[in-house]
Design a protein around this motif. Structure first.
Motif, PDB file in Angstrom:
ATOM      1  N   GLY A  58       0.210 -13.975  15.890  1.00 37.50           N
ATOM      2  CA  GLY A  58      -0.814 -14.722  16.594  1.00 37.50           C
ATOM      3  C   GLY A  58      -1.537 -15.729  15.713  1.00 37.50           C
ATOM      4  N   GLY A  59      -1.182 -15.774  14.432  1.00 44.72           N
ATOM      5  CA  GLY A  59      -1.827 -16.705  13.528  1.00 44.72           C
ATOM      6  C   GLY A  59      -1.373 -16.497  12.098  1.00 44.72           C
ATOM      7  N   VAL A  60      -1.821 -17.398  11.233  1.00 49.47           N
ATOM      8  CA  VAL A  60      -1.464 -17.379   9.816  1.00 49.47           C
ATOM      9  C   VAL A  60      -2.743 -17.446   8.995  1.00 49.47           C
ATOM     10  CG1 VAL A  60      -0.252 -18.621   7.975  1.00 49.47           C
ATOM     11  CG2 VAL A  60       0.739 -18.531  10.272  1.00 49.47           C
ATOM     12  N   VAL A  61      -2.821 -16.600   7.969  1.00 50.63           N
ATOM     13  CA  VAL A  61      -3.928 -16.614   7.017  1.00 50.63           C
ATOM     14  C   VAL A  61      -3.365 -17.073   5.684  1.00 50.63           C
ATOM     15  CG1 VAL A  61      -5.669 -15.246   5.819  1.00 50.63           C
ATOM     16  CG2 VAL A  61      -5.126 -14.752   8.218  1.00 50.63           C
ATOM     17  N   ILE A  62      -3.872 -18.184   5.183  1.00 47.20           N
ATOM     18  CA  ILE A  62      -3.407 -18.747   3.922  1.00 47.20           C
ATOM     19  C   ILE A  62      -4.461 -18.477   2.853  1.00 47.20           C
ATOM     20  CG2 ILE A  62      -2.774 -20.867   2.686  1.00 47.20           C
ATOM     21  CD1 ILE A  62      -1.852 -22.018   5.388  1.00 47.20           C
ATOM     22  N   GLY A  63      -4.008 -17.923   1.739  1.00 44.33           N
ATOM     23  CA  GLY A  63      -4.907 -17.668   0.624  1.00 44.33           C
ATOM     24  C   GLY A  63      -5.431 -18.966   0.033  1.00 44.33           C
TER      25      GLY A  63
ATOM     26  N   ARG B 143       4.042 -27.706  13.987  1.00 40.65           N
ATOM     27  CA  ARG B 143       3.877 -26.737  15.081  1.00 40.65           C
ATOM     28  C   ARG B 143       2.398 -26.453  15.287  1.00 40.65           C
ATOM     29  NH1 ARG B 143       6.634 -20.833  15.734  1.00 40.65           N
ATOM     30  NH2 ARG B 143       8.527 -22.049  15.924  1.00 40.65           N
ATOM     31  N   ASP B 144       2.057 -26.315  16.554  1.00 39.70           N
ATOM     32  CA  ASP B 144       0.695 -25.983  16.944  1.00 39.70           C
ATOM     33  C   ASP B 144       0.510 -24.468  16.795  1.00 39.70           C
ATOM     34  OD1 ASP B 144      -1.830 -26.345  17.999  1.00 39.70           O
ATOM     35  OD2 ASP B 144      -1.148 -26.225  20.070  1.00 39.70           O
ATOM     36  N   LEU B 145      -0.234 -24.032  15.774  1.00 42.35           N
ATOM     37  CA  LEU B 145      -0.474 -22.610  15.562  1.00 42.35           C
ATOM     38  C   LEU B 145      -1.833 -22.411  14.910  1.00 42.35           C
ATOM     39  CD1 LEU B 145       1.299 -21.158  12.488  1.00 42.35           C
ATOM     40  CD2 LEU B 145       1.585 -23.536  13.025  1.00 42.35           C
ATOM     41  N   PRO B 146      -2.439 -21.240  15.150  1.00 44.26           N
ATOM     42  CA  PRO B 146      -3.747 -20.965  14.550  1.00 44.26           C
ATOM     43  C   PRO B 146      -3.597 -20.624  13.058  1.00 44.26           C
ATOM     44  CG  PRO B 146      -3.287 -19.472  16.395  1.00 44.26           C
ATOM     45  CD  PRO B 146      -2.051 -20.216  16.108  1.00 44.26           C
ATOM     46  N   ILE B 147      -4.342 -21.334  12.238  1.00 45.80           N
ATOM     47  CA  ILE B 147      -4.334 -21.122  10.794  1.00 45.80           C
ATOM     48  C   ILE B 147      -5.774 -20.910  10.340  1.00 45.80           C
ATOM     49  CG2 ILE B 147      -3.968 -22.231   8.552  1.00 45.80           C
ATOM     50  CD1 ILE B 147      -1.593 -23.666   9.730  1.00 45.80           C
ATOM     51  N   ALA B 148      -5.950 -19.950   9.441  1.00 43.92           N
ATOM     52  CA  ALA B 148      -7.252 -19.735   8.808  1.00 43.92           C
ATOM     53  C   ALA B 148      -7.015 -19.587   7.304  1.00 43.92           C
ATOM     54  CB  ALA B 148      -7.922 -18.478   9.358  1.00 43.92           C
ATOM     55  N   PHE B 149      -8.036 -19.871   6.528  1.00 43.14           N
ATOM     56  CA  PHE B 149      -7.962 -19.713   5.076  1.00 43.14           C
ATOM     57  C   PHE B 149      -8.843 -18.543   4.666  1.00 43.14           C
ATOM     58  CE2 PHE B 149      -6.796 -24.123   5.792  1.00 43.14           C
ATOM     59  CZ  PHE B 149      -5.676 -24.241   4.990  1.00 43.14           C
ATOM     60  N   TRP B 150      -8.423 -17.841   3.603  1.00 38.39           N
ATOM     61  CA  TRP B 150      -9.166 -16.689   3.113  1.00 38.39           C
ATOM     62  C   TRP B 150      -9.255 -16.773   1.593  1.00 38.39           C
ATOM     63  CZ3 TRP B 150     -12.477 -13.400   4.816  1.00 38.39           C
ATOM     64  CH2 TRP B 150     -12.763 -12.236   4.103  1.00 38.39           C
ATOM     65  N   ASP B 151     -10.444 -16.601   1.069  1.00 38.68           N
ATOM     66  CA  ASP B 151     -10.697 -16.644  -0.369  1.00 38.68           C
ATOM     67  C   ASP B 151      -9.839 -15.591  -1.071  1.00 38.68           C
ATOM     68  OD1 ASP B 151     -11.716 -16.493  -2.949  1.00 38.68           O
ATOM     69  OD2 ASP B 151     -13.808 -16.535  -2.321  1.00 38.68           O
ATOM     70  N   GLU B 152      -8.973 -16.049  -1.941  1.00 39.11           N
ATOM     71  CA  GLU B 152      -8.059 -15.133  -2.613  1.00 39.11           C
ATOM     72  C   GLU B 152      -8.409 -14.931  -4.088  1.00 39.11           C
ATOM     73  OE1 GLU B 152      -4.408 -16.922  -4.624  1.00 39.11           O
ATOM     74  OE2 GLU B 152      -4.260 -17.690  -2.590  1.00 39.11           O
ATOM     75  N   ARG B 153      -9.629 -15.225  -4.476  1.00 39.31           N
ATOM     76  CA  ARG B 153      -9.997 -15.085  -5.880  1.00 39.31           C
ATOM     77  C   ARG B 153      -9.507 -13.768  -6.463  1.00 39.31           C
ATOM     78  NH1 ARG B 153     -16.148 -17.287  -5.967  1.00 39.31           N
ATOM     79  NH2 ARG B 153     -15.810 -17.272  -3.742  1.00 39.31           N
ATOM     80  N   MET B 154      -8.809 -13.866  -7.549  1.00 35.51           N
ATOM     81  CA  MET B 154      -8.368 -12.718  -8.347  1.00 35.51           C
ATOM     82  C   MET B 154      -7.358 -11.819  -7.647  1.00 35.51           C
ATOM     83  SD  MET B 154     -12.005 -12.009 -10.257  1.00 35.51           S
ATOM     84  CE  MET B 154     -11.543 -10.409 -10.802  1.00 35.51           C
TER      85      MET B 154
ATOM     86  N   MET C 163      -3.334 -26.881  17.882  1.00 38.12           N
ATOM     87  CA  MET C 163      -4.436 -26.099  17.368  1.00 38.12           C
ATOM     88  C   MET C 163      -4.901 -26.734  16.063  1.00 38.12           C
ATOM     89  SD  MET C 163      -4.486 -22.406  18.459  1.00 38.12           S
ATOM     90  CE  MET C 163      -4.206 -22.042  20.163  1.00 38.12           C
ATOM     91  N   ALA C 164      -5.808 -26.068  15.430  1.00 35.09           N
ATOM     92  CA  ALA C 164      -6.344 -26.601  14.196  1.00 35.09           C
ATOM     93  C   ALA C 164      -6.600 -25.455  13.239  1.00 35.09           C
ATOM     94  CB  ALA C 164      -7.640 -27.357  14.498  1.00 35.09           C
ATOM     95  N   VAL C 165      -7.250 -25.795  12.154  1.00 38.82           N
ATOM     96  CA  VAL C 165      -7.653 -24.775  11.200  1.00 38.82           C
ATOM     97  C   VAL C 165      -8.872 -24.070  11.774  1.00 38.82           C
ATOM     98  CG1 VAL C 165      -8.524 -24.384   8.881  1.00 38.82           C
ATOM     99  CG2 VAL C 165      -6.723 -26.067   9.262  1.00 38.82           C
ATOM    100  N   PHE C 166      -8.826 -22.751  11.781  1.00 36.84           N
ATOM    101  CA  PHE C 166      -9.878 -21.932  12.357  1.00 36.84           C
ATOM    102  C   PHE C 166     -10.684 -21.249  11.265  1.00 36.84           C
ATOM    103  CE2 PHE C 166      -6.966 -22.168  15.864  1.00 36.84           C
ATOM    104  CZ  PHE C 166      -7.726 -22.029  16.996  1.00 36.84           C
TER     105      PHE C 166
END
Length: 153
Positions: free
Chosen positions: A65-70, A97-108, A1-4
């Motif tokens: 089902g996935g990971v959200v990284i700040g 490992r092949d897994l779904p990753i997304a990033f989320w704006d963690e400002r403040m 998978m890749a970054v989603f």
């Protein structure tokens, strides 16, 4: 998978949220319906392989089902060295490992969590140090869950 993009994560299963600090990784988990994020664990940074193994165990145990990284975006919307470091962490996880990753704006997020722990929970400085990264991970993940829930249908 890749970054989603957050909206392209697989639609089912719990999500793990990560707040990547310099010395620790705060981990939060959502429920299976992706409604509520809860602080889960604080991983002390030692070496990447050990950190990844612990994260993979948490992912497997929770059937995530996935990971959200700040992503610590600057206030003006630009991405600095910390963003690059967090993106590299995600890419390095994908190499193992092949897994779904997304990033989320963690400002403040850490600032908001500290304010809440001081003002509403009256938590001591020593205790806050143990709680803030886990709570920030939950704050980050809850923001992502709220966004997913409020998508136009």
């Amino acid at each position: 998978m890749a970054v989603f993009d957050l909206t392209d994560l697989p639609p089912t299963g719990a999500l793990l949220g990560l707040d990547l600090g310099e010395k620790t990784i705060g981990v939060a988990v959502s429920d299976a319906t992706r409604t509520i994020a809860s602080p889960l664990e604080l991983i002390r940074k030692t070496r990447f392989t050990a950190e990844a193994e612990r994260l993979f165990k948490l992912i497997d145990d929770r059937r995530a089902g996935g990971v959200v990284i700040g992503l610590p975006v600057n206030m003006d919307g630009t991405e600095g060295a910390r963003c690059q470091s967090n993106r590299a962490f995600g890419r390095n996880l994908l190499r193992l490992r092949d897994l779904p990753i997304a990033f989320w704006d963690e400002r403040m997020s850490s600032m908001a969590v500290n304010r809440m722990l001081i003002g509403e929970a009256d938590v001591t400085r020593a205790r806050r140090a143990d709680l803030v990264d886990k709570a920030a991970a939950a704050w980050i993940l809850q923001g992502a869950l709220d966004r997913l829930r409020n998508l136009p249908t």
